[in-house]
Design an enzyme around this catalytic site. Sequence first.
Site, PDB file in Angstrom:
ATOM      1  N   ASP A  19      39.108  99.640  30.401  1.00  0.00           N
ATOM      2  CA  ASP A  19      38.475 100.960  30.511  1.00  0.00           C
ATOM      3  C   ASP A  19      37.207 101.041  29.673  1.00  0.00           C
ATOM      4  OD1 ASP A  19      39.384 102.969  32.174  1.00  0.00           O
ATOM      5  OD2 ASP A  19      40.982 103.613  30.818  1.00  0.00           O
ATOM      6  N   GLU A  25      44.006 110.281  40.305  1.00  0.00           N
ATOM      7  CA  GLU A  25      45.020 110.803  39.362  1.00  0.00           C
ATOM      8  C   GLU A  25      45.270 112.292  39.561  1.00  0.00           C
ATOM      9  OE1 GLU A  25      44.514 109.733  35.245  1.00  0.00           O
ATOM     10  OE2 GLU A  25      46.184 111.018  34.615  1.00  0.00           O
TER      11      GLU A  25
END
Length: 272
Positions: free
Chosen positions: A88, A187
Site C-alpha cells: 500500500d 470496499e
Amino acid sequence: MSAQKPERRRTAPDILARKGGEPIVSLTAYSAALAPFVDPLVDFILVGDSLGMVEHAMESTLSVSLDLMIAHGRAVVRSTAQSLIVVDMPFGSYEASKEDAFRAAARLMAETGCGAVKLEGGVPMAETIAFIAARGIPVMAHVGLTPQAVNALGGFKSQGHDAAAREKILADAVAVSQAGAFAVVVEGVVAPLAEEITRAVAIPTIGIGASSACDGQILVLNDMLGLTPRVPKFVKRYGAIGEAVASAVAAYAEEVRERSFPGEAQTYKPRG
Ligand code: KIV
C-alpha cells in the site's frame, strides 16, 4: 487460488488474466511470522496500511509512513515465494502530484522487492495511476470505502447508499480501470453495486465487505484469524488465534509461577 502451485512468483499480469475466471484469493499480511503461512494458499498478499491499526494500535491509517510500509513490505517479500506481493502507498505519499506518487511507488518497489503498489481513489487518481503504470509499476486501485479518506467520509461506513453515490463509485472504478490499474479493491459497497462494477470494468474487482459478486476477495488477516478485538460486521472469523495465544501464555505463566518450567541448560538448544 489456482490449484497448481506456480513455479515462479505470481505477477500483476497473472492477476489481471483472472478477470471473470477462477475467484482470486487474497489476504493482507504484515510480518515474516505470519506471511509464510498465507503465501502458498493465496494469489496475492497485500501489505496493507491497515497495519497501522492492527499492528501499531493507531486510530486510523493516516499516520502510517512510507518507511513503515517499506519495513513491513520487505519482511513479507523476504519470507514468501509464491504470491504476488502488493504494498500500500500510505496517505500523503501520492496525492500531491503524479511525480511524487511515482517517486514513492519507486521506493516501495526498489526497497521491498514487491511486485505492485496499491493506492486509494478513483477519478481524481486516474492520471496518477496512468503515469505510474506507464513507467513500469503495476498499480492496484481502491474505491468505495477508502480508509485514508475516513475524515471526509465521516467514519468507516459502507458507501453507495443513494443513486448519486453509486454513480460516483461506478465512475471511480471505470476511471481506474481505463487508467491502467491491473485490479481494483472495492470496499464496503452493497452487492448490486459490486455486481455492476464487476460487469463494467475490464480488470478484476477484489471485494472487501462488497459481496461475492466480485472477481476475488480480500480480508485483513488479523481480523479473520481472531487477533483483533473488534472487527467490521461483514468479517467472518475463521480462527481463534488470539485465544490460542492467551492459553499458551497462561500455561507458560503457570509453569513459571509453580517453578515447573522445563527450560534448563542441558535441554537448551540454540535456534537454527
Ligand atoms: O490496508 C488494507 O488492509 C486494505 C485492505 C482492507 C483492502 O486496503
